[in-house]
Design a protein around this motif. Structure first.
Motif, PDB file in Angstrom:
ATOM      1  N   GLY A  12       0.796  -1.220   0.000  1.00 23.79           N
ATOM      2  CA  GLY A  12       0.000   0.000   0.000  1.00 23.79           C
ATOM      3  C   GLY A  12       0.826   1.266   0.000  1.00 23.79           C
ATOM      4  O   GLY A  12       0.317   2.345  -0.287  1.00 23.79           O
ATOM      5  N   SER A  13       2.102   1.140   0.326  1.00 27.32           N
ATOM      6  CA  SER A  13       3.002   2.300   0.342  1.00 27.32           C
ATOM      7  C   SER A  13       3.816   2.317  -0.947  1.00 27.32           C
ATOM      8  O   SER A  13       4.245   1.257  -1.429  1.00 27.32           O
ATOM      9  N   PRO A  14       4.053   3.494  -1.535  1.00 30.20           N
ATOM     10  CA  PRO A  14       4.895   3.536  -2.743  1.00 30.20           C
ATOM     11  C   PRO A  14       6.325   3.132  -2.411  1.00 30.20           C
ATOM     12  O   PRO A  14       6.788   3.310  -1.279  1.00 30.20           O
ATOM     13  N   ASP A  15       7.025   2.572  -3.381  1.00 25.39           N
ATOM     14  CA  ASP A  15       8.430   2.232  -3.175  1.00 25.39           C
ATOM     15  C   ASP A  15       9.238   3.507  -2.936  1.00 25.39           C
ATOM     16  O   ASP A  15       8.900   4.570  -3.474  1.00 25.39           O
ATOM     17  N   PRO A  16      10.296   3.427  -2.142  1.00 30.02           N
ATOM     18  CA  PRO A  16      11.090   4.640  -1.875  1.00 30.02           C
ATOM     19  C   PRO A  16      11.811   5.125  -3.130  1.00 30.02           C
ATOM     20  O   PRO A  16      12.350   4.326  -3.889  1.00 30.02           O
ATOM     21  N   ASP A  17      11.804   6.417  -3.315  1.00 28.61           N
ATOM     22  CA  ASP A  17      12.564   7.019  -4.406  1.00 28.61           C
ATOM     23  C   ASP A  17      14.020   7.217  -4.000  1.00 28.61           C
ATOM     24  O   ASP A  17      14.924   7.098  -4.824  1.00 28.61           O
ATOM     25  N   LEU A  18      14.229   7.529  -2.735  1.00 23.81           N
ATOM     26  CA  LEU A  18      15.564   7.830  -2.220  1.00 23.81           C
ATOM     27  C   LEU A  18      15.769   7.121  -0.894  1.00 23.81           C
ATOM     28  O   LEU A  18      14.900   7.180  -0.013  1.00 23.81           O
ATOM     29  N   VAL A  19      16.901   6.431  -0.759  1.00 21.07           N
ATOM     30  CA  VAL A  19      17.282   5.809   0.506  1.00 21.07           C
ATOM     31  C   VAL A  19      18.538   6.517   1.014  1.00 21.07           C
ATOM     32  O   VAL A  19      19.546   6.583   0.314  1.00 21.07           O
ATOM     33  N   ILE A  20      18.462   7.039   2.232  1.00 24.82           N
ATOM     34  CA  ILE A  20      19.588   7.724   2.864  1.00 24.82           C
ATOM     35  C   ILE A  20      20.097   6.858   4.004  1.00 24.82           C
ATOM     36  O   ILE A  20      19.315   6.411   4.847  1.00 24.82           O
ATOM     37  N   ARG A  21      21.414   6.621   4.029  1.00 21.23           N
ATOM     38  CA  ARG A  21      22.010   5.938   5.178  1.00 21.23           C
ATOM     39  C   ARG A  21      23.089   6.828   5.776  1.00 21.23           C
ATOM     40  O   ARG A  21      23.974   7.307   5.075  1.00 21.23           O
ATOM     41  N   THR A  22      22.988   7.055   7.077  1.00 15.39           N
ATOM     42  CA  THR A  22      23.994   7.843   7.778  1.00 15.39           C
ATOM     43  C   THR A  22      25.114   6.942   8.304  1.00 15.39           C
ATOM     44  O   THR A  22      25.039   5.721   8.204  1.00 15.39           O
ATOM     45  N   SER A  23      26.159   7.562   8.837  1.00 14.19           N
ATOM     46  CA  SER A  23      27.287   6.919   9.529  1.00 14.19           C
ATOM     47  C   SER A  23      28.433   6.515   8.616  1.00 14.19           C
ATOM     48  O   SER A  23      29.456   6.034   9.085  1.00 14.19           O
ATOM     49  N   GLY A  24      28.302   6.693   7.306  1.00 16.14           N
ATOM     50  CA  GLY A  24      29.393   6.348   6.405  1.00 16.14           C
ATOM     51  C   GLY A  24      29.381   4.918   5.907  1.00 16.14           C
ATOM     52  O   GLY A  24      30.148   4.578   4.998  1.00 16.14           O
ATOM     53  N   GLU A  25      28.531   4.065   6.472  1.00 17.05           N
ATOM     54  CA  GLU A  25      28.424   2.695   5.978  1.00 17.05           C
ATOM     55  C   GLU A  25      27.752   2.705   4.606  1.00 17.05           C
ATOM     56  O   GLU A  25      26.790   3.452   4.386  1.00 17.05           O
ATOM     57  N   ARG A  26      28.249   1.873   3.703  1.00 17.94           N
ATOM     58  CA  ARG A  26      27.725   1.860   2.339  1.00 17.94           C
ATOM     59  C   ARG A  26      27.166   0.482   1.998  1.00 17.94           C
ATOM     60  O   ARG A  26      27.695  -0.250   1.175  1.00 17.94           O
ATOM     61  N   TRP A  70      13.381  -5.601  -1.508  1.00 11.18           N
ATOM     62  CA  TRP A  70      12.475  -5.665  -2.656  1.00 11.18           C
ATOM     63  C   TRP A  70      12.099  -4.250  -3.103  1.00 11.18           C
ATOM     64  O   TRP A  70      12.192  -3.903  -4.276  1.00 11.18           O
ATOM     65  N   GLN A  71      11.699  -3.419  -2.161  1.00  7.19           N
ATOM     66  CA  GLN A  71      11.136  -2.111  -2.481  1.00  7.19           C
ATOM     67  C   GLN A  71      12.179  -1.140  -3.045  1.00  7.19           C
ATOM     68  O   GLN A  71      11.846  -0.243  -3.824  1.00  7.19           O
ATOM     69  N   ALA A  72      13.446  -1.304  -2.644  1.00  9.76           N
ATOM     70  CA  ALA A  72      14.479  -0.352  -3.045  1.00  9.76           C
ATOM     71  C   ALA A  72      15.237  -0.778  -4.300  1.00  9.76           C
ATOM     72  O   ALA A  72      16.309  -0.255  -4.588  1.00  9.76           O
ATOM     73  N   ALA A  73      14.663  -1.709  -5.057  1.00 13.12           N
ATOM     74  CA  ALA A  73      15.347  -2.226  -6.249  1.00 13.12           C
ATOM     75  C   ALA A  73      15.745  -1.114  -7.214  1.00 13.12           C
ATOM     76  O   ALA A  73      16.805  -1.166  -7.837  1.00 13.12           O
ATOM     77  N   TYR A  74      14.911  -0.083  -7.342  1.00  8.35           N
ATOM     78  CA  TYR A  74      15.194   1.009  -8.273  1.00  8.35           C
ATOM     79  C   TYR A  74      15.372   2.348  -7.554  1.00  8.35           C
ATOM     80  O   TYR A  74      15.326   3.408  -8.187  1.00  8.35           O
ATOM     81  N   SER A  75      15.559   2.308  -6.255  1.00 10.28           N
ATOM     82  CA  SER A  75      15.738   3.548  -5.495  1.00 10.28           C
ATOM     83  C   SER A  75      17.119   4.151  -5.751  1.00 10.28           C
ATOM     84  O   SER A  75      18.085   3.439  -6.031  1.00 10.28           O
ATOM     85  N   GLU A  76      17.193   5.465  -5.624  1.00 15.42           N
ATOM     86  CA  GLU A  76      18.486   6.140  -5.606  1.00 15.42           C
ATOM     87  C   GLU A  76      19.043   6.042  -4.188  1.00 15.42           C
ATOM     88  O   GLU A  76      18.303   6.176  -3.206  1.00 15.42           O
ATOM     89  N   LEU A  77      20.334   5.791  -4.068  1.00 14.02           N
ATOM     90  CA  LEU A  77      20.968   5.601  -2.765  1.00 14.02           C
ATOM     91  C   LEU A  77      21.880   6.788  -2.452  1.00 14.02           C
ATOM     92  O   LEU A  77      22.592   7.281  -3.337  1.00 14.02           O
ATOM     93  N   TYR A  78      21.855   7.227  -1.192  1.00 12.98           N
ATOM     94  CA  TYR A  78      22.711   8.334  -0.767  1.00 12.98           C
ATOM     95  C   TYR A  78      23.324   7.964   0.581  1.00 12.98           C
ATOM     96  O   TYR A  78      22.601   7.698   1.544  1.00 12.98           O
ATOM     97  N   PHE A  79      24.647   7.934   0.628  1.00 10.46           N
ATOM     98  CA  PHE A  79      25.351   7.578   1.855  1.00 10.46           C
ATOM     99  C   PHE A  79      26.020   8.826   2.429  1.00 10.46           C
ATOM    100  O   PHE A  79      26.756   9.525   1.732  1.00 10.46           O
ATOM    101  N   CYS A  80      25.719   9.088   3.692  1.00 10.32           N
ATOM    102  CA  CYS A  80      26.190  10.301   4.361  1.00 10.32           C
ATOM    103  C   CYS A  80      27.174   9.911   5.463  1.00 10.32           C
ATOM    104  O   CYS A  80      26.922   8.976   6.234  1.00 10.32           O
ATOM    105  N   ASP A  81      28.281  10.624   5.563  1.00 10.78           N
ATOM    106  CA  ASP A  81      29.343  10.236   6.495  1.00 10.78           C
ATOM    107  C   ASP A  81      29.087  10.626   7.948  1.00 10.78           C
ATOM    108  O   ASP A  81      29.833  10.210   8.832  1.00 10.78           O
ATOM    109  N   VAL A  82      28.065  11.411   8.232  1.00 12.27           N
ATOM    110  CA  VAL A  82      27.805  11.816   9.610  1.00 12.27           C
ATOM    111  C   VAL A  82      26.941  10.771  10.316  1.00 12.27           C
ATOM    112  O   VAL A  82      26.183  10.039   9.684  1.00 12.27           O
ATOM    113  N   TYR A  83      27.072  10.698  11.639  1.00 13.36           N
ATOM    114  CA  TYR A  83      26.249   9.790  12.427  1.00 13.36           C
ATOM    115  C   TYR A  83      24.839  10.364  12.558  1.00 13.36           C
ATOM    116  O   TYR A  83      24.631  11.587  12.500  1.00 13.36           O
ATOM    117  N   TRP A  84      23.863   9.484  12.776  1.00 11.55           N
ATOM    118  CA  TRP A  84      22.467   9.911  12.756  1.00 11.55           C
ATOM    119  C   TRP A  84      22.159  11.088  13.684  1.00 11.55           C
ATOM    120  O   TRP A  84      21.538  12.070  13.240  1.00 11.55           O
TER     121      TRP A  84
END
Length: 253
Positions: free
Chosen positions: A193-207, A215-229
């Motif tokens: 019922g929820s749309p798939d994410p367009d953008l996934v952000i992960r903090t802490s520098g882990e990639r 499943w849902q993030a198959a076509y999402s854009e990924l963004y990795f940020c070096d700062v902690y949450w």
């Protein structure tokens, strides 16, 4: 003082550059690095980071609302986090979820409708009750912003559970195999019922995705940020949106 003024000017400039840009409809976030942030800040007990991280979610949701993002999913804890980490640490994390996250989302002024995704049976009774209460009390008719809390979550288990649920609906194995499609599996996911994410952000520098929305993030854009949450700033969030707006989405093509 000078630093805060420069920061405010830079944030306004970033926001102005996003005017008219194509922004994500749905942002998913892996809120990583709470304990490492606490160590970096000199706290004797790194578990303190969980409280700061939980409280920071409120602020980040405000940025999402300001940007017009109506769907947000946050990865709070995996199944392994709940089952395998030190019991004292898990208990502390669950209390933060109950006292900070669930309680604040239940406020009448909160615009967020809560949805839950994951194996709630692995959570303590009190945490499960607090989250279910938040889900029930924020449910309502009309337009709303939607927050999905992924807790006790594992992307592989989600897919297995979806297939198992689909098979149980079918009258026979032959029927299940004949009608099996990607759309039918998606309809049985925790996030149905929820749309798939367009953008996934992960903090802490882990990639890496760490099993989040496989499943849902198959076509999402990924963004990795070096700062902690807990140290994730508005300018970091706006940079992620700027990066997304500059990309040409190809959806696997």
């Amino acid at each position: 003082m000078v630093r805060s003024v420069v920061y405010a000017v830079y944030a306004r400039r970033l926001l102005a550059r996003l005017a008219g840009a194509e922004l994500p409809r749905h942002v998913a976030m892996v809120m990583d690095g709470n304990r490492r942030w606490a160590r970096q800040m000199g706290f004797g007990d790194p578990r303190v980071g969980h409280r700061y991280g939980a409280e920071h979610l409120d602020e980040v949701l405000g940025w999402c609302a300001e940007a017009g993002i109506r769907h947000v999913t946050v990865f709070v804890a995996s199944v392994d986090n709940v089952r395998k980490r030190d019991a004292t640490e898990v208990g502390n994390l669950m209390r933060m979820i109950e006292d900070v996250v669930a309680e604040r989302l239940r406020r009448p002024a909160s615009p967020w409708q809560v949805h839950l995704a994951g194996r709630l049976d692995v959570l303590p009774d009190s945490t499960r009750h607090a989250l279910k209460l938040a889900e029930e009390e924020t449910r309502g008719p009309g337009p709303a912003s939607h927050l999905t809390i992924a807790i006790g979550y594992d992307g592989r288990e989600e897919i297995v559970d979806a297939v198992r649920s689909l098979l149980s609906e079918a009258g026979s194995l032959d029927e299940a195999l004949r009608t099996l499609t990607a759309d039918r599996i998606a309809a049985h996911l925790y996030t149905s019922g929820s749309p798939d994410p367009d953008l996934v952000i992960r903090t802490s520098g882990e990639r890496r995705m760490s099993g989040f929305l496989l499943w849902q993030a198959a076509y999402s854009e990924l963004y990795f940020c070096d700062v902690y949450w807990p140290g994730f700033r508005k300018v970091d969030f706006l940079r992620a949106l700027r990066s997304y707006a500059a990309r040409h989405r190809r959806f696997g093509a």
